[in-house]
Design a protein around this motif. Structure first.
Motif, PDB file in Angstrom:
ATOM      1  N   ASN A   1      56.678  76.823  30.832  1.00  0.00           N
ATOM      2  CA  ASN A   1      58.189  76.434  31.703  1.00  0.00           C
ATOM      3  C   ASN A   1      58.885  75.250  31.153  1.00  0.00           C
ATOM      4  OD1 ASN A   1      56.820  74.678  32.847  1.00  0.00           O
ATOM      5  ND2 ASN A   1      56.702  76.145  34.577  1.00  0.00           N
ATOM      6  N   ASP A   2      58.228  74.506  30.241  1.00  0.00           N
ATOM      7  CA  ASP A   2      58.784  73.131  29.881  1.00  0.00           C
ATOM      8  C   ASP A   2      58.333  72.932  28.457  1.00  0.00           C
ATOM      9  OD1 ASP A   2      59.017  70.284  29.525  1.00  0.00           O
ATOM     10  OD2 ASP A   2      59.765  70.184  31.699  1.00  0.00           O
ATOM     11  N   VAL A   3      59.069  73.016  27.391  1.00  0.00           N
ATOM     12  CA  VAL A   3      58.750  72.645  26.005  1.00  0.00           C
ATOM     13  C   VAL A   3      58.217  71.130  25.852  1.00  0.00           C
ATOM     14  CG1 VAL A   3      59.419  72.650  23.644  1.00  0.00           C
ATOM     15  CG2 VAL A   3      59.767  74.657  25.066  1.00  0.00           C
ATOM     16  N   PRO A   4      59.167  70.482  26.221  1.00  0.00           N
ATOM     17  CA  PRO A   4      58.694  68.912  25.967  1.00  0.00           C
ATOM     18  C   PRO A   4      57.454  68.305  26.613  1.00  0.00           C
ATOM     19  CG  PRO A   4      60.956  68.767  26.278  1.00  0.00           C
ATOM     20  CD  PRO A   4      60.480  70.340  26.613  1.00  0.00           C
ATOM     21  N   SER A   5      57.256  68.660  27.867  1.00  0.00           N
ATOM     22  CA  SER A   5      56.060  68.362  28.651  1.00  0.00           C
ATOM     23  C   SER A   5      54.853  69.331  27.902  1.00  0.00           C
ATOM     24  CB  SER A   5      56.189  68.770  30.150  1.00  0.00           C
ATOM     25  OG  SER A   5      57.418  68.028  30.505  1.00  0.00           O
ATOM     26  N   PHE A   6      54.842  70.460  27.647  1.00  0.00           N
ATOM     27  CA  PHE A   6      53.657  71.033  27.229  1.00  0.00           C
ATOM     28  C   PHE A   6      53.476  70.510  25.796  1.00  0.00           C
ATOM     29  CE2 PHE A   6      52.252  74.722  24.181  1.00  0.00           C
ATOM     30  CZ  PHE A   6      51.409  74.938  24.929  1.00  0.00           C
ATOM     31  N   VAL A   7      54.377  70.063  24.933  1.00  0.00           N
ATOM     32  CA  VAL A   7      54.155  69.458  23.674  1.00  0.00           C
ATOM     33  C   VAL A   7      53.308  68.149  23.796  1.00  0.00           C
ATOM     34  CG1 VAL A   7      55.313  68.407  21.522  1.00  0.00           C
ATOM     35  CG2 VAL A   7      55.939  70.401  22.449  1.00  0.00           C
ATOM     36  N   LYS A   8      53.888  67.208  24.847  1.00  0.00           N
ATOM     37  CA  LYS A   8      53.141  66.197  24.972  1.00  0.00           C
ATOM     38  C   LYS A   8      51.835  66.435  25.486  1.00  0.00           C
ATOM     39  CE  LYS A   8      53.394  62.261  28.173  1.00  0.00           C
ATOM     40  NZ  LYS A   8      54.150  61.585  29.354  1.00  0.00           N
ATOM     41  N   ASP A   9      51.484  67.337  26.266  1.00  0.00           N
ATOM     42  CA  ASP A   9      49.924  67.918  26.510  1.00  0.00           C
ATOM     43  C   ASP A   9      49.118  68.122  25.303  1.00  0.00           C
ATOM     44  OD1 ASP A   9      50.520  67.062  29.222  1.00  0.00           O
ATOM     45  OD2 ASP A   9      50.937  69.257  29.806  1.00  0.00           O
ATOM     46  N   ILE A  10      49.865  68.855  24.446  1.00  0.00           N
ATOM     47  CA  ILE A  10      49.231  69.346  23.172  1.00  0.00           C
ATOM     48  C   ILE A  10      48.863  68.008  22.551  1.00  0.00           C
ATOM     49  CG2 ILE A  10      49.580  70.647  21.072  1.00  0.00           C
ATOM     50  CD1 ILE A  10      49.175  72.509  23.313  1.00  0.00           C
ATOM     51  N   TYR A  11      49.693  67.115  22.321  1.00  0.00           N
ATOM     52  CA  TYR A  11      49.393  65.987  21.757  1.00  0.00           C
ATOM     53  C   TYR A  11      48.362  65.005  22.304  1.00  0.00           C
ATOM     54  CZ  TYR A  11      52.217  66.496  17.487  1.00  0.00           C
ATOM     55  OH  TYR A  11      52.804  66.794  16.425  1.00  0.00           O
TER      56      TYR A  11
ATOM     57  N   ARG B   1      45.662  66.288  23.669  1.00  0.00           N
ATOM     58  CA  ARG B   1      44.728  67.057  23.020  1.00  0.00           C
ATOM     59  C   ARG B   1      44.434  66.557  21.692  1.00  0.00           C
ATOM     60  NH1 ARG B   1      41.183  68.255  20.185  1.00  0.00           N
ATOM     61  NH2 ARG B   1      39.813  69.902  20.062  1.00  0.00           N
ATOM     62  N   GLU B   2      45.234  66.519  20.747  1.00  0.00           N
ATOM     63  CA  GLU B   2      45.366  66.198  19.506  1.00  0.00           C
ATOM     64  C   GLU B   2      44.664  64.950  19.251  1.00  0.00           C
ATOM     65  OE1 GLU B   2      46.361  67.828  16.426  1.00  0.00           O
ATOM     66  OE2 GLU B   2      46.019  69.351  17.649  1.00  0.00           O
ATOM     67  N   LYS B   3      44.569  64.041  19.806  1.00  0.00           N
ATOM     68  CA  LYS B   3      44.184  62.469  20.152  1.00  0.00           C
ATOM     69  C   LYS B   3      42.801  62.505  20.031  1.00  0.00           C
ATOM     70  CE  LYS B   3      48.236  60.054  21.655  1.00  0.00           C
ATOM     71  NZ  LYS B   3      48.849  59.317  22.850  1.00  0.00           N
TER      72      LYS B   3
ATOM     73  N   GLY C   1      40.556  73.903   8.562  1.00  0.00           N
ATOM     74  CA  GLY C   1      40.092  74.101   7.145  1.00  0.00           C
ATOM     75  C   GLY C   1      40.705  75.384   6.763  1.00  0.00           C
ATOM     76  N   ASP C   2      40.745  75.607   5.506  1.00  0.00           N
ATOM     77  CA  ASP C   2      41.164  76.902   4.669  1.00  0.00           C
ATOM     78  C   ASP C   2      42.594  76.975   5.220  1.00  0.00           C
ATOM     79  OD1 ASP C   2      38.880  77.555   3.294  1.00  0.00           O
ATOM     80  OD2 ASP C   2      37.918  78.636   5.083  1.00  0.00           O
ATOM     81  N   GLY C   3      43.345  76.062   5.557  1.00  0.00           N
ATOM     82  CA  GLY C   3      44.772  76.153   5.801  1.00  0.00           C
ATOM     83  C   GLY C   3      45.000  76.631   7.162  1.00  0.00           C
ATOM     84  N   ILE C   4      44.205  76.531   7.975  1.00  0.00           N
ATOM     85  CA  ILE C   4      44.262  77.044   9.409  1.00  0.00           C
ATOM     86  C   ILE C   4      44.194  75.910  10.589  1.00  0.00           C
ATOM     87  CG2 ILE C   4      43.546  78.431  11.305  1.00  0.00           C
ATOM     88  CD1 ILE C   4      42.594  80.266   8.961  1.00  0.00           C
ATOM     89  N   ALA C   5      45.035  75.653  11.431  1.00  0.00           N
ATOM     90  CA  ALA C   5      44.915  74.695  12.577  1.00  0.00           C
ATOM     91  C   ALA C   5      45.363  75.647  13.896  1.00  0.00           C
ATOM     92  CB  ALA C   5      46.332  73.737  12.537  1.00  0.00           C
ATOM     93  N   ILE C   6      44.497  75.180  14.853  1.00  0.00           N
ATOM     94  CA  ILE C   6      44.390  75.676  16.208  1.00  0.00           C
ATOM     95  C   ILE C   6      44.703  74.546  17.278  1.00  0.00           C
ATOM     96  CG2 ILE C   6      43.237  77.314  17.818  1.00  0.00           C
ATOM     97  CD1 ILE C   6      41.318  78.053  15.281  1.00  0.00           C
ATOM     98  N   PRO C   7      45.996  74.169  17.463  1.00  0.00           N
ATOM     99  CA  PRO C   7      46.243  73.138  18.295  1.00  0.00           C
ATOM    100  C   PRO C   7      46.216  73.767  19.743  1.00  0.00           C
ATOM    101  CG  PRO C   7      48.316  73.856  17.171  1.00  0.00           C
ATOM    102  CD  PRO C   7      47.004  74.404  16.488  1.00  0.00           C
ATOM    103  N   HIS C   8      45.644  73.204  20.811  1.00  0.00           N
ATOM    104  CA  HIS C   8      45.736  73.879  21.949  1.00  0.00           C
ATOM    105  C   HIS C   8      45.535  72.581  23.059  1.00  0.00           C
ATOM    106  CE1 HIS C   8      41.434  73.014  20.511  1.00  0.00           C
ATOM    107  NE2 HIS C   8      41.331  72.786  21.782  1.00  0.00           N
TER     108      HIS C   8
END
Length: 84
Positions: free
Chosen positions: A20-30, A32-34, A41-48
Motif C-alpha cells: 500500500n505504499d511504494v516509497p516505504s516498501f522500497v525503503k524496507d527492501i533496501y 534488507r539489501e544492506k 548469480g546467473d543473471g538473477i536477483a531476488i530482493p525481498h
C-alpha cells in the motif's frame, strides 16, 4: 538501474494491491539489501524483505534486455529480478 527495477516492480505490486505504499516498501527492501547480497548469480536477483506495507504476499518478476548492475555472488549484472 537497481533502484529503478525495485521501484517499478514495487509499483506493480501496489497496482495489484499487494502493498500500500511504494516509497516505504522500497525503503524496507533496501534495509534488507544492506544485510547481504540478493543477486544469486546467473543473471538473477531476488530482493525481498519484511515490511508493514505488505497487505498480502505477492511476487513481481522483471525481465530486462540489458544487465543491471547489482551486487551478485558471481560479480555479474542481472537480467531477471524477482521481488517478493
Amino acid at each position: 538501474s537497481k533502484r529503478d527495477a525495485i521501484t517499478q516492480l514495487s509499483e506493480t505490486l501496489k497496482d495489484a494491491d499487494y502493498i500500500n505504499d511504494v516509497p516505504s516498501f522500497v525503503k524496507d527492501i533496501y534495509l534488507r539489501e544492506k544485510e547481504g547480497i540478493t543477486g544469486i548469480g546467473d543473471g538473477i536477483a531476488i530482493p525481498h524483505g519484511k515490511s508493514d506495507y505488505v497487505t498480502k504476499v505477492g511476487v513481481a518478476i522483471g525481465v530486462f534486455n540489458k544487465p543491471i548492475e547489482w551486487e551478485t555472488l558471481d560479480g555479474e549484472g542481472v537480467t531477471v529480478v524477482i521481488l517478493f
